[in-house]
Scaffold this active site. Structure first.
Site, PDB file in Angstrom:
ATOM      1  N   GLU A   1       0.414  -0.544   4.711  1.00  0.00           N
ATOM      2  CA  GLU A   1       1.500  -1.057   5.561  1.00  0.00           C
ATOM      3  C   GLU A   1       1.226  -2.476   6.045  1.00  0.00           C
ATOM      4  O   GLU A   1       1.432  -2.802   7.217  1.00  0.00           O
ATOM      5  CB  GLU A   1       1.727  -0.122   6.751  1.00  0.00           C
ATOM      6  CG  GLU A   1       2.169   1.257   6.336  1.00  0.00           C
ATOM      7  CD  GLU A   1       2.531   2.170   7.506  1.00  0.00           C
ATOM      8  OE1 GLU A   1       2.399   1.751   8.670  1.00  0.00           O
ATOM      9  OE2 GLU A   1       2.964   3.307   7.239  1.00  0.00           O
TER      10      GLU A   1
ATOM     11  N   GLU B   1       1.394   8.211   2.118  1.00  0.00           N
ATOM     12  CA  GLU B   1       1.179   8.721   3.477  1.00  0.00           C
ATOM     13  C   GLU B   1       2.421   9.526   3.848  1.00  0.00           C
ATOM     14  O   GLU B   1       3.537   9.011   3.743  1.00  0.00           O
ATOM     15  CB  GLU B   1       0.967   7.547   4.437  1.00  0.00           C
ATOM     16  CG  GLU B   1       0.272   7.939   5.711  1.00  0.00           C
ATOM     17  CD  GLU B   1      -0.082   6.713   6.550  1.00  0.00           C
ATOM     18  OE1 GLU B   1      -0.784   5.811   6.052  1.00  0.00           O
ATOM     19  OE2 GLU B   1       0.375   6.660   7.694  1.00  0.00           O
TER      20      GLU B   1
HETATM   21  C1  GAL Z   1       1.332   4.937   9.646  1.00  0.00           C
HETATM   22  C2  GAL Z   1      -0.007   4.213   9.548  1.00  0.00           C
HETATM   23  C3  GAL Z   1      -1.139   5.086  10.017  1.00  0.00           C
HETATM   24  C4  GAL Z   1      -0.780   5.747  11.309  1.00  0.00           C
HETATM   25  C5  GAL Z   1       0.469   6.550  11.120  1.00  0.00           C
HETATM   26  C6  GAL Z   1       0.895   7.345  12.327  1.00  0.00           C
HETATM   27  O1  GAL Z   1       2.390   4.070   9.667  1.00  0.00           O
HETATM   28  O2  GAL Z   1      -0.237   3.829   8.240  1.00  0.00           O
HETATM   29  O3  GAL Z   1      -2.294   4.327  10.167  1.00  0.00           O
HETATM   30  O4  GAL Z   1      -0.591   4.756  12.262  1.00  0.00           O
HETATM   31  O5  GAL Z   1       1.502   5.668  10.797  1.00  0.00           O
HETATM   32  O6  GAL Z   1       2.098   7.996  12.072  1.00  0.00           O
END
Ligand code: GAL
Length: 807
Positions: free
Chosen positions: A424, A500
Site C-alpha cells: 500500500e 491482504e
Molecule cells: C492495511 C495495511 C495493514 C493494516 C491493515 C489493517 O491497509 O496494509 O498494514 O494496517 O490495513 O486493516
C-alpha cells in the site's frame, strides 16, 4: 547395514573435521551489556559498562514496558484508512517505550590465527539505524531495522578479546505498528579463510523438475585464486545423492549442475528437504565448507490457471503476520514461531506473508521444514511517506541494498514462492511511483530470476489507470472485494492475488448484541464482537473473500490480515486508550484461537472435521433474550438443540455470503444449560456432535501444556494454557480471576499473555488476570536438564500444577 553405519560415521567424522578447519560461526547470544540512552564514549574499548544491564540477544528492550499512553502518540489522519481529520492515536505503535537510543556492548574472543582470515560480522536485524563499532572504530551502519546486513571486519579483527559496540536509535513517528527495539535477531561472527565461499554467495535452483529427474543448479561465488569446488547433495536421511566437482570458475563464480533421480518434491503437504554441501579446495587443502538446505519444487504462475506448485494448481490459504511474538515482543524465538505455525497448520493454512518486512531466518527455516508457502515482503513505504519518520527517509539510498540482502540471504528457501516490493505504498499515486515499481521489480528479477514480484495495492483504480498494476508480475489487491472483477478485466496478468484480505475485528470470547454486521463499530469496553461480523470501513468479513476464492478461478488465493494479533494498531480503537494491540487476529495475542479460527479451519483444513459452536453459554441476565448461535463447520447441515429442544435444522445456502459459510440460528432465546449441535450428512443422518454448557462459579485452575518436554538450550519455551473451570470441570468462559505464576526447577517463568488488547499488565510480571476465562504462561528452559514445575494460583481457587521435562 553395519557397514553402511560405519561408512556414515566416517563421512560424519570427515565433515565435522572439515568443518572445524574451514570456518567457524560464533552466534553472539550471551554476555551482552545493555543500556538505554546516548552514553558518550560507549563505542570505545575502554569504557565503564560495569553497571549496565546484562542481557542475552535476541533482545527487545521495550517489551518490559510499562505501557504508557504517551509513548509515540501520533496526532495524524491515517490517510490510507480514509481519514481526513487528524486525531490523537494512542497505542498505534504499542505504547511500549521503544523510542530513543540504546547501546549494546560485548567482548568477542577471536582465535590465534585470526590475522589473515576473513572475518564477517552479521546482523539478522537490528531495530533500528544501527551504528557498529569494532574495537572503537566505526565499521559500518545500516538504517532499516528489518534488514539483514554484514560487514567484513577482517582488517580490524584481533587475536584475543575484541570489543563490539552497537548503537541503535528509534525515532518517534517511524512506524504504523510496534516495531520493537534492540538486537532482536541473532548477531554472529564468521571466521573463514581468505579462499572461501562468499557470504550469501550460493544460489541453488531447480530449473528442471520432473517425476523422473531434477536438475539442481548451484551457483557459488567465491574469493581466492586457484580454487576448486566439490558440491555433494544429500537426501533427508543423509544419503549421498550425487556430486559435482568444478575447477573452472567464471569470474569468481562456479556453476554446477547435479542430477537427482526420482526427486522427492517439496510441498506444504510433504516438505522434503535436501542438503547441498559445498567444499572449497586449493590443491588438496579444504579451505571452506558451506551447507545449503534446499527443496526441489517447481512454481508457475499462468493466466486463467493461476499458481501451480509441482504442476498442481494450488491456492494460497494464507495469513499475514507481523514480526512480533506478542508477550515476547520482537525478540525472535524459534519455539514461539514453531507454535504459531503449528496452530496455522492445524487451521489448514498453507501460506504466510511477512508483512510488511523481511522475515526472520528462523521463520523461513520453519516454513521450509513444516511446509508453508512464503511471500517475503520488503517495505511498507517507498519514497512517499505514510509516517513522518518512516522508510522514505532511506529509500533512495537503501532500497536496492535492502532488496539485494533480502534476496541473497533467503533465496535458497523452497518455501519462498513470491517476493513483495511493497505494501500500500503511497507511491501508487503518480508517475514516479510507476517507475519505482519497475525499478524495484527489476532488482528482484536481477537477483532472483526464478520468482515473481507483487505489491499489495489498495489504490486499485489509480494503479489500473497509471500502469502501476499492469507492470507487476502479480497484481495483489488489498481488500477492495468490489474491484476484483474490474481489476481482472483491466490487468494483463490473467489472475489476481488477495495479497491482504478481511481485516475482520474480534476479541476472543467477547460477544455483542444485537448481532448485526457493522463497520468500525465501537463499544464502551473497547472490545469487538466475536460473532465475526465487524470489519473496518475499508475491509470486510471473511465470507466475502471466500465467495471470490470459490467462484473465481483466476483468484489465486488470499493472505488474511492477520493470523495472530500483534502489538500496536488497535483499530477500531486507535484513539481509545488503553487499547494497545490489534483486534485483527484469527488468533489472539497469546496465540489462543478466536472463533474465526474455526471459520477458516472449516474451509481450509480439508483433512479434519470442524464443528464449533459460538457464543459461550454463560449469559446470566440475558434469560429470554435473543442470543444467536453460530456454528462453524465443514458439514453442510446441522440441527441445534437448547436443553434438548430442537431449534431446527439449518443448511448452508447461497442466499448471503454468511449463509453460505456459516450455520446461524438467529432467534435463539437464552436459557442456561446445554447447547448441542448435531451435524448431518446429505441424507440427514447424524454424523457428529458437539456441545457447550453453562458453567457455575470458578472453582479450580486447569493447565494444559502445548509441549511437556523442552530442550535444555535456555531458549526453548513451552506455552501452557491456563483456564478456570467450575466444580464439575466446565470451563468458565467469562472468568477474569487474577492469577499468580511460579516456576521452579529446570525452567524459569518468562511471560504471560491473556489476549486482552486493553490490558496494561506487563507480560513479564508473574501475575495476570484471565481474559474470557483464559491466558497463556510461557515457561522457558534453562541450560541444564531436569524437571520444571509451574504452579498457578488465584484467590479462592484450587491451584493448578504441571510438570515439564527439560532434556
Ligand atoms: C492495511 C495495511 C495493514 C493494516 C491493515 C489493517 O491497509 O496494509 O498494514 O494496517 O490495513 O486493516
Amino acid at each position: 547395514m553395519k557397514k553402511l553405519f560405519c561408512f556414515l560415521v566416517v563421512i560424519l567424522a570427515f565433515t565435522q573435521a572439515a568443518f572445524s578447519q574451514s570456518r567457524e560461526v560464533k552466534v553472539l547470544n550471551a554476555n551482552w551489556k545493555f543500556q538505554k540512552g546516548d552514553h558518550a564514549g560507549a563505542e570505545k574499548v575502554v569504557f565503564n559498562d560495569a553497571k549496565w544491564q546484562r542481557v542475552s540477544v535476541p533482545h527487545d528492550w521495550a517489551i518490559y514496558g510499562p505501557f504508557d499512553k504517551n509513548v509515540d502518540i501520533q496526532k495524524v489522519a491515517i490517510v490510507q484508512n480514509g481519514e481526513t481529520v487528524a486525531t490523537e492515536k494512542t497505542g498505534r505503535t504499542g505504547a511500549l517505550p521503544h523510542i530513543g537510543s540504546a547501546w549494546y556492548r560485548n567482548t568477542v574472543t577471536l582465535p590465534k590465527d585470526v590475522k589473515g582470515k576473513k572475518v564477517i560480522l552479521l546482523f539478522e536485524g537490528a531495530m533500528s539505524e544501527p551504528e557498529i563499532y569494532w574495537n572503537g572504530k566505526k565499521v559500518g551502519e545500516w538504517k532499516y531495522g528489518y534488514s539483514y546486513f554484514y560487514f567484513d571486519i577482517s582488517q580490524w579483527a584481533q587475536e584475543g578479546n575484541n570489543t563490539l559496540a552497537v548503537k541503535l536509535s528509534n525515532k518517534e513517528f517511524a512506524s504504523r505498528w510496534y516495531p520493537g527495539a534492540g538486537l532482536y535477531r541473532n548477531v554472529s561472527v564468521i571466521i573463514k579463510n581468505e579462499e572461501s565461499i562468499d557470504q550469501w554467495g550460493q544460489f541453488v535452483t531447480t530449473p528442471l523438475v520432473t517425476d523422473a529427474v531434477a536438475k539442481v543448479n548451484i551457483k557459488t561465488k567465491v574469493s581466492g585464486e586457484n580454487t576448486r569446488l566439490l558440491t555433494t547433495i544429500f537426501d533427508a536421511d543423509g544419503k549421498k545423492i550425487g556430486s559435482d566437482e568444478a575447477t573452472v570458475p567464471f569470474g569468481q563464480e562456479f556453476d554446477q549442475n547435479i542430477k537427482v533421480e526420482t526427486p522427492k518434491l517439496w510441498s506444504p503437504e510433504s516438505p522434503y528437504l535436501y542438503k547441498a554441501v559445498s567444499q572449497l579446495f586449493v590443491g588438496d587443502q579444504l579451505k571452506d565448507e558451506n551447507t545449503t538446505v534446499f527443496g526441489i519444487r517447481s512454481i508457475k504462475y499462468e493466466a486463467a490457471k493461476g499458481f501451480s506448485l509441482n504442476g498442481k494448481v494450488t491456492k494460497f490459504k494464507g495469513v499475514c503476520l507481523h514480526h512480533d511474538l506478542g508477550p515476547l515482543g520482537v525478540a525472535v524465538n524459534k519455539a514461539a514461531l514453531r507454535r504459531q505455525m503449528q496452530i496455522l497448520k492445524d487451521m489448514g493454512c498453507n501460506a504466510i506473508r511477512s508483512s510488511h518486512n523481511m522475515p526472520s531466518f528462523e521463520q523461513l527455516e520453519l516454513a521450509d521444514e513444516m511446509g508453508f508457502l512464503f511471500l517475503a515482503e520488503s517495505f511498507d513505504e517507498w519514497a512517499k511517506p505514510k509516517v513522518d519518520n518512516g522508510y522514505h527517509r532511506f529509500f533512495e539510498e537503501y532500497a536496492e541494498k535492502d532488496i539485494v540482502n533480502l534476496v541473497r540471504a533467503t533465496r535458497n528457501h523452497p518455501s519462498i514462492v513470491m517476493w513483495s516490493s511493497g505494501n500500500e505504498v503511497p507511491d501508487q499515486w503518480g508517475e514516479e511511483g510507476v517507475k519505482r515499481a519497475k525499478w524495484l521489480q527489476e532488482i528482484f528479477h536481477r537477483e532472483d530470476p526464478t520468482r515473481p514480484v507483487t505489491v499489495g495495492m489498495d489504490q486499485v483504480k489509480a494503479t489500473i489507470e497509471s500502469g502501476f498494476g499492469a507492470l507487476l508480475d502479480i497484481p495483489g489487491l488489498n481488500y477492495r472485494v468490489h474491484l476484483y472483477d474490474e481489476a481482472q478485466k483491466k490487468f494483463p496478468q490473467g489472475f489476481i492475488l488477495g495479497s491482504e484480505t478481511a481485516s475482520t475485528v474480534s476479541s476472543r470470547g467477547i460477544y455483542k448484541f444485537p448481532v448485526v454486521q457493522e463497520k468500525m463499530k465501537q463499544y464502551p469496553d473497547f472490545q469487538s464482537s466475536s460473532y465475526d461480523l465487524e470489519a473496518c470501513s475499508w475491509s470486510n468479513v471473511p465470507d466475502e473473500d471466500f465467495v471470490l476464492q470459490d467462484d473465481k478461478p483466476w483468484v489465486i488465493g488470499e493472505f488474511v490480515w492477520t493470523g495472530f494479533d500483534y502489538l500496536g494498531e488497535p483499530t477500531p480503537y486507535d484513539e481509545s486508550w488503553p487499547s494497545r494491540s490489534s483486534y485483527f487476529g484469527i488468533n489472539d495475542l497469546a496465540g489462543l484461537p478466536k472463533d474465526r479460527y474455526y471459520l477458516y479451519r472449516s474451509r481450509w483444513n480439508t483433512k479434519d472435521t470442524t464443528l464449533h459452536i459460538l457464543p459461550h453459554w454463560n449469559w446470566e441476565g440475558r434469560e429470554g433474550q435473543t442470543t444467536p448461535v453460530f456454528v462453524y463447520t465443514n458439514y453442510n447441515s446441522a440441527e441445534l438443540f437448547i436443553n434438548g429442544k430442537s431449534m431446527g435444522v439449518l443448511k448452508k445456502n447461497n442466499s448471503t455470503p454468511q449463509n453460505r459459510y456459516r450455520l446461524m440460528w438467529m432467534d435463539v432465546k437464552y436459557e442456561p444449560g446445554i447447547v448441542k449441535v448435531v451435524a448431518l450428512d446429505d441424507n440427514g443422518k447424524a454424523v457428529a456432535e458437539e456441545q457447550i454448557q453453562t458453567a457455575g462459579k470458578p472453582h479450580h485452575i486447569v493447565l494444559e501444556a502445548e509441549r511437556k518436554t523442552m530442550s535444555a538450550d535456555g531458549e526453548d519455551i513451552s506455552f501452557v494454557t491456563v483456564s478456570v473451570v467450575d466444580k464439575n470441570g466446565i470451563p468458565c468462559p467469562t472468568a477474569t480471576n487474577q492469577l499468580k505464576f511460579k516456576v521452579s526447577g529446570a525452567a524459569s517463568y518468562r511471560a504471560a499473555c491473556n489476549g486482552d488488547a486493553t490490558s496494561l499488565e506487563m507480560f513479564h510480571n508473574d501475575t495476570m488476570k484471565l481474559f474470557s476465562g483464559k491466558l497463556v504462561v510461557l515457561v522457558q528452559s534453562k541450560t541444564s536438564a531436569g524437571t520444571a514445575k509451574l504452579e498457578v494460583s488465584g484467590a479462592g481457587l484450587k491451584s493448578g500444577f504441571i510438570d515439564l521435562l527439560v532434556k
